[in-house]
Design a protein around this motif. Structure first.
Motif, PDB file in Angstrom:
ATOM      1  N   LEU A 257     -48.663  29.541  16.441  1.00 20.32           N
ATOM      2  CA  LEU A 257     -47.503  29.130  15.633  1.00 20.32           C
ATOM      3  C   LEU A 257     -46.215  29.803  16.111  1.00 20.32           C
ATOM      4  O   LEU A 257     -45.179  29.153  16.226  1.00 20.32           O
ATOM      5  CB  LEU A 257     -47.746  29.453  14.159  1.00 20.32           C
ATOM      6  N   LEU A 258     -46.301  31.101  16.387  1.00 18.22           N
ATOM      7  CA  LEU A 258     -45.085  31.792  16.827  1.00 18.22           C
ATOM      8  C   LEU A 258     -44.667  31.348  18.223  1.00 18.22           C
ATOM      9  O   LEU A 258     -43.478  31.294  18.533  1.00 18.22           O
ATOM     10  CB  LEU A 258     -45.274  33.306  16.751  1.00 18.22           C
ATOM     11  N   TYR A 259     -45.647  30.985  19.043  1.00 20.93           N
ATOM     12  CA  TYR A 259     -45.326  30.447  20.367  1.00 20.93           C
ATOM     13  C   TYR A 259     -44.582  29.115  20.205  1.00 20.93           C
ATOM     14  O   TYR A 259     -43.615  28.831  20.914  1.00 20.93           O
ATOM     15  CB  TYR A 259     -46.611  30.266  21.179  1.00 20.93           C
ATOM     16  N   LEU A 260     -45.028  28.316  19.219  1.00 24.93           N
ATOM     17  CA  LEU A 260     -44.371  27.021  18.966  1.00 24.93           C
ATOM     18  C   LEU A 260     -42.924  27.219  18.539  1.00 24.93           C
ATOM     19  O   LEU A 260     -42.045  26.453  18.924  1.00 24.93           O
ATOM     20  CB  LEU A 260     -45.136  26.235  17.898  1.00 24.93           C
ATOM     21  N   ILE A 261     -42.682  28.264  17.722  1.00 24.03           N
ATOM     22  CA  ILE A 261     -41.291  28.539  17.319  1.00 24.03           C
ATOM     23  C   ILE A 261     -40.452  28.803  18.558  1.00 24.03           C
ATOM     24  O   ILE A 261     -39.351  28.284  18.715  1.00 24.03           O
ATOM     25  CB  ILE A 261     -41.181  29.788  16.417  1.00 24.03           C
ATOM     26  N   GLU A 262     -40.989  29.642  19.442  1.00 19.17           N
ATOM     27  CA  GLU A 262     -40.261  30.005  20.656  1.00 19.17           C
ATOM     28  C   GLU A 262     -39.935  28.769  21.483  1.00 19.17           C
ATOM     29  O   GLU A 262     -38.856  28.644  22.042  1.00 19.17           O
ATOM     30  CB  GLU A 262     -41.102  30.952  21.507  1.00 19.17           C
ATOM     31  N   LYS A 263     -40.905  27.858  21.552  1.00 23.65           N
ATOM     32  CA  LYS A 263     -40.727  26.666  22.385  1.00 23.65           C
ATOM     33  C   LYS A 263     -39.764  25.678  21.733  1.00 23.65           C
ATOM     34  O   LYS A 263     -38.920  25.090  22.400  1.00 23.65           O
ATOM     35  CB  LYS A 263     -42.077  25.954  22.595  1.00 23.65           C
ATOM     36  N   ALA A 264     -39.920  25.522  20.397  1.00 21.81           N
ATOM     37  CA  ALA A 264     -39.220  24.425  19.732  1.00 21.81           C
ATOM     38  C   ALA A 264     -37.830  24.781  19.252  1.00 21.81           C
ATOM     39  O   ALA A 264     -37.004  23.913  19.058  1.00 21.81           O
ATOM     40  CB  ALA A 264     -40.051  23.934  18.544  1.00 21.81           C
ATOM     41  N   SER A 265     -37.583  26.050  19.052  1.00 19.62           N
ATOM     42  CA  SER A 265     -36.339  26.384  18.381  1.00 19.62           C
ATOM     43  C   SER A 265     -35.673  27.598  18.987  1.00 19.62           C
ATOM     44  O   SER A 265     -36.324  28.501  19.469  1.00 19.62           O
ATOM     45  CB  SER A 265     -36.640  26.641  16.896  1.00 19.62           C
ATOM     46  N   LYS A 266     -34.352  27.599  18.876  1.00 18.65           N
ATOM     47  CA  LYS A 266     -33.614  28.773  19.338  1.00 18.65           C
ATOM     48  C   LYS A 266     -33.182  29.619  18.141  1.00 18.65           C
ATOM     49  O   LYS A 266     -32.430  30.554  18.285  1.00 18.65           O
ATOM     50  CB  LYS A 266     -32.403  28.341  20.157  1.00 18.65           C
ATOM     51  N   PHE A 267     -33.654  29.248  16.951  1.00 17.62           N
ATOM     52  CA  PHE A 267     -33.161  29.915  15.754  1.00 17.62           C
ATOM     53  C   PHE A 267     -34.031  31.073  15.286  1.00 17.62           C
ATOM     54  O   PHE A 267     -33.655  31.813  14.415  1.00 17.62           O
ATOM     55  CB  PHE A 267     -33.005  28.913  14.604  1.00 17.62           C
ATOM     56  N   GLY A 268     -35.228  31.165  15.846  1.00 15.86           N
ATOM     57  CA  GLY A 268     -36.104  32.231  15.378  1.00 15.86           C
ATOM     58  C   GLY A 268     -36.079  33.405  16.324  1.00 15.86           C
ATOM     59  O   GLY A 268     -35.888  33.258  17.511  1.00 15.86           O
ATOM     60  N   SER A 269     -36.265  34.595  15.776  1.00 15.52           N
ATOM     61  CA  SER A 269     -36.437  35.757  16.634  1.00 15.52           C
ATOM     62  C   SER A 269     -37.879  36.200  16.486  1.00 15.52           C
ATOM     63  O   SER A 269     -38.427  36.175  15.401  1.00 15.52           O
ATOM     64  CB  SER A 269     -35.488  36.871  16.233  1.00 15.52           C
ATOM     65  N   THR A 270     -38.486  36.573  17.601  1.00 11.82           N
ATOM     66  CA  THR A 270     -39.905  36.862  17.541  1.00 11.82           C
ATOM     67  C   THR A 270     -40.203  38.266  17.070  1.00 11.82           C
ATOM     68  O   THR A 270     -39.592  39.208  17.514  1.00 11.82           O
ATOM     69  CB  THR A 270     -40.519  36.706  18.939  1.00 11.82           C
ATOM     70  N   MET A 271     -41.155  38.366  16.204  1.00 13.57           N
ATOM     71  CA  MET A 271     -41.609  39.688  15.810  1.00 13.57           C
ATOM     72  C   MET A 271     -42.963  39.593  15.135  1.00 13.57           C
ATOM     73  O   MET A 271     -43.369  38.539  14.666  1.00 13.57           O
ATOM     74  CB  MET A 271     -40.602  40.359  14.900  1.00 13.57           C
ATOM     75  N   ALA A 272     -43.625  40.725  15.165  1.00 11.57           N
ATOM     76  CA  ALA A 272     -44.957  40.752  14.581  1.00 11.57           C
ATOM     77  C   ALA A 272     -44.891  40.655  13.060  1.00 11.57           C
ATOM     78  O   ALA A 272     -43.863  40.904  12.461  1.00 11.57           O
ATOM     79  CB  ALA A 272     -45.648  42.042  14.970  1.00 11.57           C
ATOM     80  N   MET A 273     -46.000  40.253  12.484  1.00 12.73           N
ATOM     81  CA  MET A 273     -46.012  39.953  11.067  1.00 12.73           C
ATOM     82  C   MET A 273     -46.855  40.947  10.272  1.00 12.73           C
ATOM     83  O   MET A 273     -47.810  41.501  10.766  1.00 12.73           O
ATOM     84  CB  MET A 273     -46.616  38.560  10.859  1.00 12.73           C
ATOM     85  N   GLY A 274     -46.492  41.066   9.049  1.00 13.00           N
ATOM     86  CA  GLY A 274     -47.382  41.697   8.081  1.00 13.00           C
ATOM     87  C   GLY A 274     -47.218  43.187   7.862  1.00 13.00           C
ATOM     88  O   GLY A 274     -48.017  43.794   7.169  1.00 13.00           O
ATOM     89  N   GLY A 275     -46.126  43.797   8.388  1.00 19.42           N
ATOM     90  CA  GLY A 275     -45.827  45.211   8.104  1.00 19.42           C
ATOM     91  C   GLY A 275     -46.904  46.152   8.534  1.00 19.42           C
ATOM     92  O   GLY A 275     -47.037  47.241   8.067  1.00 19.42           O
TER      93      GLY A 275
END
Lengths: 275, 290
Positions: A257-275
């Motif tokens: 899912l996070l890879y898809l964000i990277e591919k599909a959008s320039k609006f997300g910044s990548t980071m790990a989840m869940g604290g």
């Protein structure tokens, strides 16, 4: 061997070392999940592979419940987060509102504050609020708790998407007599959907992996997948194989899912989840 | 204009209401409770007291030790992750290696990995029957004989497990920030330096480092903040003592029922975290200006 060839070999070794460093923990988790025989005398590689641990997991009613619960909670977190973020993102991200209301920047900055808060401190503060509202150990309580961190991420993504729409589009539509709702539905939405999608994926992935607040405000009545994994690795009995198998239900969707964000959008910044 | 104002208020009200109930109110409760001014939990009398803060900063009490341990571990992990990220950025910039899409994607994998899963993966590597645990024992104890018994790599008082997992998770952040800035530097500056006879190290020291120092500070503060407020990694890989501050709050509140200390520690934790975020914001702005 000349200097260039030596340099090339050295560079290749560094890149291989880097890849091994990154992949090794993941491969070991896969090995634990699929190893059905792994004798201590032959510690370097499992002797037999299979899906035994997955079968064990699928036979366990608490695991199935937590699997369904985790994905259901993530769905509602995404739905509510997007509703709040879309409404707020529209007024905080469009130029007309940003110019008319000076407070937009302040509200945008304040909405980011939870990202700098240690999740555990939010949990301890929320505990009496939840006790008063009867939300402790309930599904709605966990949904709202997950939204605390999901909303700022999704909102950033949605605001970024609205800001990227050229202001002339709205002006041109207005000059042609279009109303605000028409502009939102026919001009903005078709252009900002990648940002909304990125926000949705962020919220979903965040909720799926959220551990701290669920442990603090939901456990023991609400057991999501991260809580189940914790019980297998840090709880009363240790079962790394089952924990590894279960962790793949979170790891694989999160990476995809996070890879898809990277591919599909320039609006997300990548980071790990869940604290 | 009036209609705009109505839309503005109406569309923002769910966000504001949510933030007030879920962030502002809990913060105020935690703040008041840290001074004993509420009765929301056991041990809180509703009367003003500074006992929580006095106890927290008393060197003989465990609280301050937890804060120092958290800062130490976070500092070491931040230093290592940023140093690896920086040297990796230099490697891709100055060696004849292309940062292909494949390598770039591989480098992002730790960023996509959830904290709890990363902690678990490192647990399987570092516990006594894990690969690193066994190799460490075979090399250090059995082969070289440097120790009588193997050093604990998880649940250890030095925070080795926490540091190793955190470095794996955060070095790509430092790499991406710094490499991105390196790529933005005008290549003619490097060319001019080379024409004047400067070696690579001089170019790094005199051109690249000064032009990326605020970006480096951003990477350091961002990594420091993320590790400082982390819970899952120290919860899974940390020792029963000394504890990470986030774990200490959890244990104080949930297990020992010492709510005054739980709330006091939370407020101190929030203040330090907000200070780090402030430094990050400043350095991020400076990076943009530069």
């Amino acid at each position: 061997m000349n200097k260039d060839s030596l340099n090339k070999i050295l560079d290749t070794i560094i890149v291989i070392f880097l890849s091994v460093y990154i992949f090794f923990p993941i491969l070991v988790a896969f090995a634990f999940a699929f190893a059905t025989k792994w004798f201590p005398s032959h510690w370097w590689f499992p002797q037999e592979f299979g899906v035994k641990w997955f079968e064990e997991l699928l036979k366990s009613a608490p695991v199935i419940n937590s699997l369904v619960l985790s994905y259901m909670i993530a769905f509602f977190v995404t739905l509510f987060t997007l509703t709040i973020s879309l409404l707020a993102g529209y007024v905080l991200g469009t130029k007309a509102f940003r110019e008319s209301f000076k407070s937009t920047r302040l509200i945008e900055n304040l909405s980011n504050i939870p990202l700098a808060f240690p999740a555990i401190t939010l949990g301890i503060g929320l505990l009496p609020v939840y006790a008063r509202l009867g939300l402790l150990g309930t599904i709605p309580g966990v949904i709202f708790a997950h939204m605390v961190m999901a909303v700022p991420y999704a909102l950033r993504s949605v605001i970024g998407a609205f800001l990227s729409v050229p202001e002339d589009y709205e002006e041109a539509a207005r000059n042609l007599g279009a109303g605000r709702l028409y502009i939102l539905l026919r001009i903005y939405l078709p252009l900002v959907w990648p940002g909304i999608l990125a926000g949705a994926i962020f919220s979903f992935t965040w909720s799926l992996n959220e551990f701290v607040l669920t442990l603090f405000l939901g456990y023991p009545k609400i057991e999501t997948l991260p809580v189940q994994i914790y019980q297998l690795v840090g709880g009363y009995y240790l079962h790394p194989q089952m924990a590894a198998a279960l962790s793949l239900f979170l790891l694989v969707p999160s990476i995809i899912l996070l890879y898809l964000i990277e591919k599909a959008s320039k609006f997300g910044s990548t980071m790990a989840m869940g604290g | 204009m009036k209609r705009d104002r109505v839309i503005f208020v109406l569309f923002l009200s769910p966000l504001i209401a949510f933030m007030i109930i879920m962030v502002f109110v809990p913060f105020v409760i935690a703040l008041l409770s840290s001074f004993g001014l509420t009765e929301v939990a056991e041990g809180l009398t509703g009367e003003f007291t500074l006992n929580g803060y006095v106890t927290f900063f008393d060197p003989s009490e465990p609280n301050i030790q937890c804060l120092l341990f958290t800062i130490e571990v976070t500092f070491v992990a931040t230093f290592l992750s940023t140093a690896i990220g920086y040297f990796l950025a230099l490697f891709f910039k100055f060696r004849d290696v292309k940062l292909t899409k494949g390598i770039s994607m591989i480098l992002r994998i730790p960023l996509f990995t959830p904290y709890l899963i990363a902690a678990f993966m490192w647990f399987t590597l570092l516990f006594p029957s894990g690969y690193i645990g066994i190799i460490f024992k075979k090399l250090i104890v059995e082969y070289f004989g440097l120790m009588d018994k193997p050093l604990a790599l998880i649940s250890d008082p030095l925070g080795i497990g926490i540091i190793m997992c955190s470095v794996w998770m955060r070095f790509p952040v430092a790499f991406m920030i710094i490499y991105g800035l390196f790529e933005m530097i005008d290549p003619s500056l490097e060319e001019a330096g080379r024409n004047l006879g400067a070696k690579t190290w001089t170019i790094v020291r005199r051109i690249y480092f000064p032009l990326t120092k605020y970006g480096l500070l951003s990477a350091i503060t961002l990594n420091f903040l993320f590790l400082f407020i982390a819970f899952s990694i120290p919860f899974i890989l940390g020792a029963s003592w000394p504890q990470f501050l986030s774990v200490f709050i959890y244990i104080n509140a949930k297990d020992t029922g010492n709510w005054l200390m739980g709330y006091t520690t939370s407020i101190i934790y929030i203040v330090i975290s907000l200070l780090i975020s402030f430094i990050y914001t400043i350095s991020f702005r400076r990076t943009g200006q530069q």
